[in-house]
Design a protein around this motif. Structure first.
Motif, PDB file in Angstrom:
ATOM      1  N   ALA A  81       0.921  -1.136   0.103  1.00 27.94           N
ATOM      2  CA  ALA A  81      -0.106  -0.087  -0.047  1.00 27.94           C
ATOM      3  C   ALA A  81       0.762   1.246   0.008  1.00 27.94           C
ATOM      4  O   ALA A  81       0.549   2.286  -0.672  1.00 27.94           O
ATOM      5  CB  ALA A  81      -0.888  -0.182   1.264  1.00 27.94           C
ATOM      6  N   ALA A  82       1.708   1.350   0.708  1.00 24.18           N
ATOM      7  CA  ALA A  82       2.840   2.377   0.901  1.00 24.18           C
ATOM      8  C   ALA A  82       3.445   2.735  -0.538  1.00 24.18           C
ATOM      9  O   ALA A  82       3.685   3.574  -0.941  1.00 24.18           O
ATOM     10  CB  ALA A  82       4.119   2.168   1.722  1.00 24.18           C
ATOM     11  N   ALA A  83       3.630   1.763  -1.339  1.00 24.55           N
ATOM     12  CA  ALA A  83       4.108   2.076  -2.816  1.00 24.55           C
ATOM     13  C   ALA A  83       3.315   2.774  -3.469  1.00 24.55           C
ATOM     14  O   ALA A  83       3.513   3.453  -4.581  1.00 24.55           O
ATOM     15  CB  ALA A  83       4.746   0.597  -3.372  1.00 24.55           C
ATOM     16  N   SER A 127       0.358   7.581  -6.016  1.00 25.94           N
ATOM     17  CA  SER A 127      -0.437   7.489  -6.824  1.00 25.94           C
ATOM     18  C   SER A 127      -1.899   7.847  -6.774  1.00 25.94           C
ATOM     19  O   SER A 127      -2.174   7.939  -5.496  1.00 25.94           O
ATOM     20  CB  SER A 127      -0.417   5.799  -7.536  1.00 25.94           C
ATOM     21  OG  SER A 127      -1.303   5.211  -6.834  1.00 25.94           O
ATOM     22  N   GLU A 128      -2.745   7.966  -7.711  1.00 28.58           N
ATOM     23  CA  GLU A 128      -4.165   7.986  -7.557  1.00 28.58           C
ATOM     24  C   GLU A 128      -4.899   6.830  -7.735  1.00 28.58           C
ATOM     25  O   GLU A 128      -6.363   6.939  -7.870  1.00 28.58           O
ATOM     26  CB  GLU A 128      -4.692   9.191  -8.626  1.00 28.58           C
ATOM     27  CG  GLU A 128      -3.972  10.545  -8.325  1.00 28.58           C
ATOM     28  CD  GLU A 128      -4.401  11.509  -9.454  1.00 28.58           C
ATOM     29  OE1 GLU A 128      -5.306  11.295 -10.283  1.00 28.58           O
ATOM     30  OE2 GLU A 128      -3.672  12.744  -9.587  1.00 28.58           O
ATOM     31  N   VAL A 184       1.288  -2.468 -17.852  1.00 26.39           N
ATOM     32  CA  VAL A 184       2.198  -1.620 -17.984  1.00 26.39           C
ATOM     33  C   VAL A 184       2.761  -1.208 -16.760  1.00 26.39           C
ATOM     34  O   VAL A 184       2.201  -1.638 -15.653  1.00 26.39           O
ATOM     35  CB  VAL A 184       1.695  -0.396 -18.615  1.00 26.39           C
ATOM     36  CG1 VAL A 184       1.133  -0.349 -19.846  1.00 26.39           C
ATOM     37  CG2 VAL A 184       0.463   0.386 -17.725  1.00 26.39           C
ATOM     38  N   PRO A 185       4.324  -1.054 -16.700  1.00 34.24           N
ATOM     39  CA  PRO A 185       4.734  -0.649 -15.183  1.00 34.24           C
ATOM     40  C   PRO A 185       4.153   0.740 -14.857  1.00 34.24           C
ATOM     41  O   PRO A 185       3.936   1.688 -15.723  1.00 34.24           O
ATOM     42  CB  PRO A 185       6.145  -0.684 -15.504  1.00 34.24           C
ATOM     43  CG  PRO A 185       6.466  -0.479 -17.125  1.00 34.24           C
ATOM     44  CD  PRO A 185       5.285  -1.115 -17.693  1.00 34.24           C
ATOM     45  N   LEU A 186       3.943   0.875 -13.483  1.00 35.44           N
ATOM     46  CA  LEU A 186       3.602   2.251 -13.045  1.00 35.44           C
ATOM     47  C   LEU A 186       4.685   2.736 -12.457  1.00 35.44           C
ATOM     48  O   LEU A 186       5.255   2.715 -11.497  1.00 35.44           O
ATOM     49  CB  LEU A 186       2.647   1.845 -11.737  1.00 35.44           C
ATOM     50  CG  LEU A 186       1.499   1.180 -12.082  1.00 35.44           C
ATOM     51  CD1 LEU A 186       0.438   0.564 -10.903  1.00 35.44           C
ATOM     52  CD2 LEU A 186       0.396   2.000 -12.886  1.00 35.44           C
ATOM     53  N   GLU A 187       4.895   3.819 -12.925  1.00 36.36           N
ATOM     54  CA  GLU A 187       6.181   4.717 -12.741  1.00 36.36           C
ATOM     55  C   GLU A 187       5.907   5.288 -11.347  1.00 36.36           C
ATOM     56  O   GLU A 187       5.021   5.682 -10.793  1.00 36.36           O
ATOM     57  CB  GLU A 187       5.990   5.929 -13.769  1.00 36.36           C
ATOM     58  CG  GLU A 187       7.490   6.692 -13.700  1.00 36.36           C
ATOM     59  CD  GLU A 187       7.491   7.999 -14.792  1.00 36.36           C
ATOM     60  OE1 GLU A 187       8.163   8.922 -14.332  1.00 36.36           O
ATOM     61  OE2 GLU A 187       6.882   7.808 -15.617  1.00 36.36           O
ATOM     62  N   GLY A 188       7.240   4.904 -10.734  1.00 39.87           N
ATOM     63  CA  GLY A 188       7.218   5.099  -9.282  1.00 39.87           C
ATOM     64  C   GLY A 188       6.381   4.585  -8.254  1.00 39.87           C
ATOM     65  O   GLY A 188       6.645   4.789  -7.174  1.00 39.87           O
ATOM     66  N   GLN A 193       8.789  -3.744  -8.936  1.00 41.04           N
ATOM     67  CA  GLN A 193       8.244  -2.697  -9.519  1.00 41.04           C
ATOM     68  C   GLN A 193       6.554  -3.103  -9.949  1.00 41.04           C
ATOM     69  O   GLN A 193       6.577  -4.416 -10.184  1.00 41.04           O
ATOM     70  CB  GLN A 193       8.649  -2.640 -11.240  1.00 41.04           C
ATOM     71  CG  GLN A 193       8.027  -1.842 -12.150  1.00 41.04           C
ATOM     72  CD  GLN A 193       7.929  -0.461 -12.009  1.00 41.04           C
ATOM     73  OE1 GLN A 193       8.836   0.174 -11.644  1.00 41.04           O
ATOM     74  NE2 GLN A 193       6.700  -0.016 -11.697  1.00 41.04           N
ATOM     75  N   PHE A 194       5.478  -2.299  -9.582  1.00 39.17           N
ATOM     76  CA  PHE A 194       4.470  -2.700  -9.811  1.00 39.17           C
ATOM     77  C   PHE A 194       3.816  -2.775 -11.467  1.00 39.17           C
ATOM     78  O   PHE A 194       4.390  -1.577 -11.866  1.00 39.17           O
ATOM     79  CB  PHE A 194       3.335  -1.894  -8.868  1.00 39.17           C
ATOM     80  CG  PHE A 194       3.069  -2.763  -7.600  1.00 39.17           C
ATOM     81  CD1 PHE A 194       2.184  -3.733  -7.300  1.00 39.17           C
ATOM     82  CD2 PHE A 194       4.012  -2.125  -6.601  1.00 39.17           C
ATOM     83  CE1 PHE A 194       2.018  -4.270  -6.291  1.00 39.17           C
ATOM     84  CE2 PHE A 194       3.773  -3.078  -5.256  1.00 39.17           C
ATOM     85  CZ  PHE A 194       2.783  -3.785  -5.153  1.00 39.17           C
ATOM     86  N   TRP A 195       3.167  -3.571 -11.769  1.00 34.53           N
ATOM     87  CA  TRP A 195       2.577  -3.413 -13.196  1.00 34.53           C
ATOM     88  C   TRP A 195       1.245  -3.454 -13.043  1.00 34.53           C
ATOM     89  O   TRP A 195       0.463  -4.339 -12.109  1.00 34.53           O
ATOM     90  CB  TRP A 195       3.221  -4.719 -13.963  1.00 34.53           C
ATOM     91  CG  TRP A 195       4.648  -4.790 -14.393  1.00 34.53           C
ATOM     92  CD1 TRP A 195       5.608  -4.847 -13.663  1.00 34.53           C
ATOM     93  CD2 TRP A 195       5.110  -4.513 -15.467  1.00 34.53           C
ATOM     94  NE1 TRP A 195       6.799  -4.717 -14.214  1.00 34.53           N
ATOM     95  CE2 TRP A 195       6.332  -4.660 -15.503  1.00 34.53           C
ATOM     96  CE3 TRP A 195       4.684  -4.659 -17.129  1.00 34.53           C
ATOM     97  CZ2 TRP A 195       7.319  -4.768 -16.681  1.00 34.53           C
ATOM     98  CZ3 TRP A 195       5.400  -4.742 -18.134  1.00 34.53           C
ATOM     99  CH2 TRP A 195       6.760  -4.670 -18.062  1.00 34.53           C
ATOM    100  N   LEU A 196       0.179  -2.960 -13.756  1.00 38.49           N
ATOM    101  CA  LEU A 196      -0.965  -2.684 -13.774  1.00 38.49           C
ATOM    102  C   LEU A 196      -1.878  -2.949 -15.149  1.00 38.49           C
ATOM    103  O   LEU A 196      -1.115  -2.679 -16.302  1.00 38.49           O
ATOM    104  CB  LEU A 196      -1.503  -1.567 -13.120  1.00 38.49           C
ATOM    105  CG  LEU A 196      -3.126  -1.206 -12.971  1.00 38.49           C
ATOM    106  CD1 LEU A 196      -3.194  -1.552 -11.546  1.00 38.49           C
ATOM    107  CD2 LEU A 196      -3.232   0.305 -13.066  1.00 38.49           C
TER     108      LEU A 196
END
Length: 125
Positions: free
Chosen positions: A14-16, A20-21, A94-98, A119-122
């Protein structure tokens, strides 16, 4: 292959997403996927993702995410290793920047735990 609502996972995840929105309540998390080398290239990896994505839709989620360890060349990398980025992108992720989580574990060949970036991808469903 495993999966669960992202809200039910570690607070570190969740902290990552803090900057983000993205509404974490709308994200289904595809956790570990393990496929032995002799079974690769047969469509089983796609089946893993399709089953989890279908389950996420049935539960009412609008997004699916996973994370992957960020590392360059690794001394334990098997011969013939191919990064999975093309597979994931082909499925619409797609990788989520940041949006990067940090976890600590002792990797093979390490004497102690060290921090690893994930790295999270969504993908929108």
């Amino acid at each position: 292959a495993t999966g669960m609502p992202l809200m039910g996972h570690s607070d570190d995840f969740a902290a990552a997403f803090a900057d983000s929105e993205i509404d974490l309540g709308d994200v289904f998390y595809c956790a570990e996927s393990v496929l032995l080398p002799e079974f690769r290239g047969r469509g089983i990896g796609h089946a893993f993702f399709e089953a989890r994505e279908a389950h996420a839709r049935e539960l009412g989620f609008g997004k699916v995410a996973f994370c992957a360890v960020v590392r360059g060349e690794h001394p334990m990398e098997p011969k013939g290793y191919r990064p999975l980025d093309p597979f994931w992108r082909g499925r619409g992720y797609v990788p989520l920047e940041g949006v990067i989580a940090q976890f600590r574990w002792r990797d093979l060949g390490e004497d102690a735990e060290s921090s690893k970036a994930l790295q999270f991808w969504l993908r929108e469903l």
